[in-house]
Design an enzyme around this catalytic site. Structure first.
Site, PDB file in Angstrom:
ATOM      1  N   LYS A 112     -33.017   0.351  -6.025  1.00 24.95           N
ATOM      2  CA  LYS A 112     -34.305   1.032  -6.230  1.00 24.95           C
ATOM      3  C   LYS A 112     -34.476   2.137  -5.200  1.00 24.95           C
ATOM      4  CE  LYS A 112     -36.220  -1.303  -9.663  1.00 24.95           C
ATOM      5  NZ  LYS A 112     -36.303  -2.730  -9.688  1.00 24.95           N
ATOM      6  N   LYS A 197     -25.575  -3.418 -16.297  1.00 24.72           N
ATOM      7  CA  LYS A 197     -26.247  -4.591 -16.874  1.00 24.72           C
ATOM      8  C   LYS A 197     -27.228  -4.205 -17.977  1.00 24.72           C
ATOM      9  CE  LYS A 197     -29.858  -6.399 -14.942  1.00 24.72           C
ATOM     10  NZ  LYS A 197     -30.897  -6.964 -14.078  1.00 24.72           N
ATOM     11  N   LYS A 200     -34.185  -4.957 -19.386  1.00 20.13           N
ATOM     12  CA  LYS A 200     -35.388  -4.731 -20.178  1.00 20.13           C
ATOM     13  C   LYS A 200     -36.076  -3.433 -19.788  1.00 20.13           C
ATOM     14  CE  LYS A 200     -37.584  -8.952 -18.340  1.00 20.13           C
ATOM     15  NZ  LYS A 200     -37.682  -8.938 -16.884  1.00 20.13           N
TER      16      LYS A 200
HETATM   17  P1  TYM Z   1     -35.566 -11.017 -14.692  1.00 19.02           P
HETATM   18  O1  TYM Z   1     -36.910 -11.015 -15.315  1.00 19.02           O
HETATM   19  O2  TYM Z   1     -34.984  -9.699 -14.301  1.00 19.02           O
HETATM   20  O3  TYM Z   1     -34.544 -11.748 -15.627  1.00 19.02           O
HETATM   21  C1  TYM Z   1     -34.819 -13.033 -16.133  1.00 19.02           C
HETATM   22  C2  TYM Z   1     -33.551 -13.850 -16.233  1.00 19.02           C
HETATM   23  O4  TYM Z   1     -32.624 -13.208 -17.126  1.00 19.02           O
HETATM   24  C3  TYM Z   1     -31.384 -12.987 -16.458  1.00 19.02           C
HETATM   25  N1  TYM Z   1     -30.825 -11.710 -16.938  1.00 19.02           N
HETATM   26  C4  TYM Z   1     -29.591 -11.593 -17.458  1.00 19.02           C
HETATM   27  N2  TYM Z   1     -28.615 -12.493 -17.674  1.00 19.02           N
HETATM   28  C5  TYM Z   1     -27.466 -12.053 -18.232  1.00 19.02           C
HETATM   29  N3  TYM Z   1     -27.263 -10.742 -18.581  1.00 19.02           N
HETATM   30  C6  TYM Z   1     -28.210  -9.810 -18.387  1.00 19.02           C
HETATM   31  N4  TYM Z   1     -28.015  -8.550 -18.729  1.00 19.02           N
HETATM   32  C7  TYM Z   1     -29.454 -10.217 -17.792  1.00 19.02           C
HETATM   33  N5  TYM Z   1     -30.602  -9.577 -17.465  1.00 19.02           N
HETATM   34  C8  TYM Z   1     -31.421 -10.499 -16.943  1.00 19.02           C
HETATM   35  C9  TYM Z   1     -31.742 -12.908 -14.975  1.00 19.02           C
HETATM   36  O5  TYM Z   1     -30.641 -13.186 -14.147  1.00 19.02           O
HETATM   37  C10 TYM Z   1     -32.821 -13.958 -14.887  1.00 19.02           C
HETATM   38  O6  TYM Z   1     -32.266 -15.247 -14.777  1.00 19.02           O
HETATM   39  N6  TYM Z   1     -36.716 -12.459 -10.056  1.00 19.02           N
HETATM   40  C11 TYM Z   1     -36.447 -12.913 -11.388  1.00 19.02           C
HETATM   41  C12 TYM Z   1     -37.565 -13.755 -11.981  1.00 19.02           C
HETATM   42  C13 TYM Z   1     -37.984 -14.889 -11.116  1.00 19.02           C
HETATM   43  C14 TYM Z   1     -37.305 -16.140 -10.953  1.00 19.02           C
HETATM   44  C15 TYM Z   1     -38.098 -16.883 -10.040  1.00 19.02           C
HETATM   45  C16 TYM Z   1     -36.127 -16.667 -11.513  1.00 19.02           C
HETATM   46  C17 TYM Z   1     -39.093 -14.927 -10.350  1.00 19.02           C
HETATM   47  N7  TYM Z   1     -39.156 -16.111  -9.698  1.00 19.02           N
HETATM   48  C18 TYM Z   1     -37.708 -18.167  -9.656  1.00 19.02           C
HETATM   49  C19 TYM Z   1     -35.759 -17.970 -11.112  1.00 19.02           C
HETATM   50  C20 TYM Z   1     -36.549 -18.691 -10.197  1.00 19.02           C
HETATM   51  C21 TYM Z   1     -36.227 -11.711 -12.296  1.00 19.02           C
HETATM   52  O7  TYM Z   1     -36.697 -10.632 -12.052  1.00 19.02           O
HETATM   53  O8  TYM Z   1     -35.549 -11.990 -13.434  1.00 19.02           O
END
Ligand code: TYM
Length: 329
Positions: A112, A197, A200
């Site tokens: 970022k 990657k 979203k």
């Molecule tokens: P976030 O919202 O970016 O993504 C949610 C989950 O999806 C997985 N993910 C992917 N897996 C495979 N390929 C991809 N292209 C891909 N894009 C996203 C992410 O690894 C994630 O598991 N910080 C976290 C959310 C969070 C969280 C937590 C997760 C907040 N508190 C506590 C676990 C435990 C996040 O931004 O994920």
């Protein structure tokens, strides 16, 4: 006792096939075996500026999508992060044992920063401290495991580090949470640039399959995804990132190994192969959307109400332990 797992998804944008494969699908599979706490991370959603109505809409959509994907509130404790008191408080206690250096080394923060021409002064502080909020989410439920995709591994390392510090400095006994990252599909790549990657927040919508995409549009996105000129289907992540990504997507959706997938398409050309991937993806989206569009606001409210007290009880219990440890009690 069932092993306790925590997982969350940030309430920004629409859920993607990457989120499904890297996280949601694994939670659905494991909900019989584990005690799962799964939430929509709306507090994480305000890390960067977002319109409040958009945030509300994202939360509603995500909850409905989780249920449509097979999250069952009779097995999984599903909630909205800000509904449960304790996440921001746990975060605060953890900031006192964190340091700036650790946070600045986080890859997501560095990315970022580059996008912002390295101007730290203009980066919201929330973005820097966001991994501590995530660590708080996990420790608040004293989880043993965390289901995430590969991009969150570094945040998990920080969480483990903070848990160890918390225990040794304040004589507590929080579990040191293990990342649960599946060996396949933990990093689904973008369709037109398969070296990055799938995300979203990608500005080019053709890079990403959204779970609420019209299945016809999703098919088109797969058919026009970037591959290579060899026209031979096999797995090689470095030489053939596009084809390897499609193989991963297909194998996860079909529940077969990459080898089985390769075997099935070894005599096919790319057009035939892509068509099969497109059909499998469209079928998955149709199934999810059929359920999604049948859900009412009342269904979602009921899902949130179902385990609210149990979730709050667990959060309060662990927060109290921390407060006692720090000398507040
Ligand atoms: P976030 O919202 O970016 O993504 C949610 C989950 O999806 C997985 N993910 C992917 N897996 C495979 N390929 C991809 N292209 C891909 N894009 C996203 C992410 O690894 C994630 O598991 N910080 C976290 C959310 C969070 C969280 C937590 C997760 C907040 N508190 C506590 C676990 C435990 C996040 O931004 O994920």
């Amino acid at each position: 006792m069932k092993k306790r797992i925590v997982s969350g998804i940030t309430a920004t944008g629409n859920l993607t096939l990457g989120n499904y494969i890297g996280s949601i699908k694994n939670l659905v599979i494991k909900q019989n075996e584990y005690d799962i706490f799964m939430f929509v991370a709306d507090l994480h959603g305000i890390t960067l500026p977002i319109d409040p109505n958009e945030l509300r809409e994202n939360v509603r959509k995500q909850l409905a999508t989780f249920i449509a994907c097979g999250i069952d509130v009779n097995k999984t404790k599903l909630f909205k992060q800000s509904d449960i008191q304790g996440h921001t408080e746990m975060f605060y206690y953890l900031t006192t044992i964190s340091n700036e250096g650790q946070l600045k080394r986080m890859t997501q923060f560095k990315d970022k920063l580059i996008k912002n021409n390295n101007k730290t002064e203009q980066i919201p502080l929330g973005l820097l401290v966001y991994p501590i909020l995530m660590a708080g989410d996990i420790l608040l439920y004293n989880a043993e495991g965390v289901i995430v995709g590969l991009d969150q591994k570094q945040h998990l390392e920080l969480t483990r580090d903070l848990a160890i510090k918390l225990n040794s400095k304040y004589n507590l006994n929080f579990k040191i949470p293990e990342p649960i990252i599946s060996s396949f599909g933990s990093k689904i790549m973008a369709l037109k640039t398969p070296t990055k990657k799938m995300s979203k927040s990608d500005s080019d919508l053709n890079e990403t399959i959204f779970l609420l995409d019209d299945p016809k549009v999703a098919k088109e996105k797969i058919m026009t995804s970037l591959t290579d000129s060899e026209n031979k289907v096999y797995y090689d992540k470095d030489k053939k990132p596009g084809i390897s990504n499609l193989l991963t997507i297909l194998s996860v959706i079909k529940g077969i190994t990459i080898e089985e997938c390769v075997n099935e398409f070894k005599n096919s050309n790319y057009k035939e192969f892509k068509k099969s991937v497109a059909e499998a993806v469209a079928e998955l989206l149709e199934t999810i959307q059929k359920k999604y569009y049948s859900l009412t606001d009342e269904d979602i409210q009921n899902a949130l109400d179902k385990n609210r007290n149990k979730i709050q009880q667990e959060a309060s219990l662990n927060l109290e332990k921390v407060m006692k440890g720090f000398g507040m009690r």
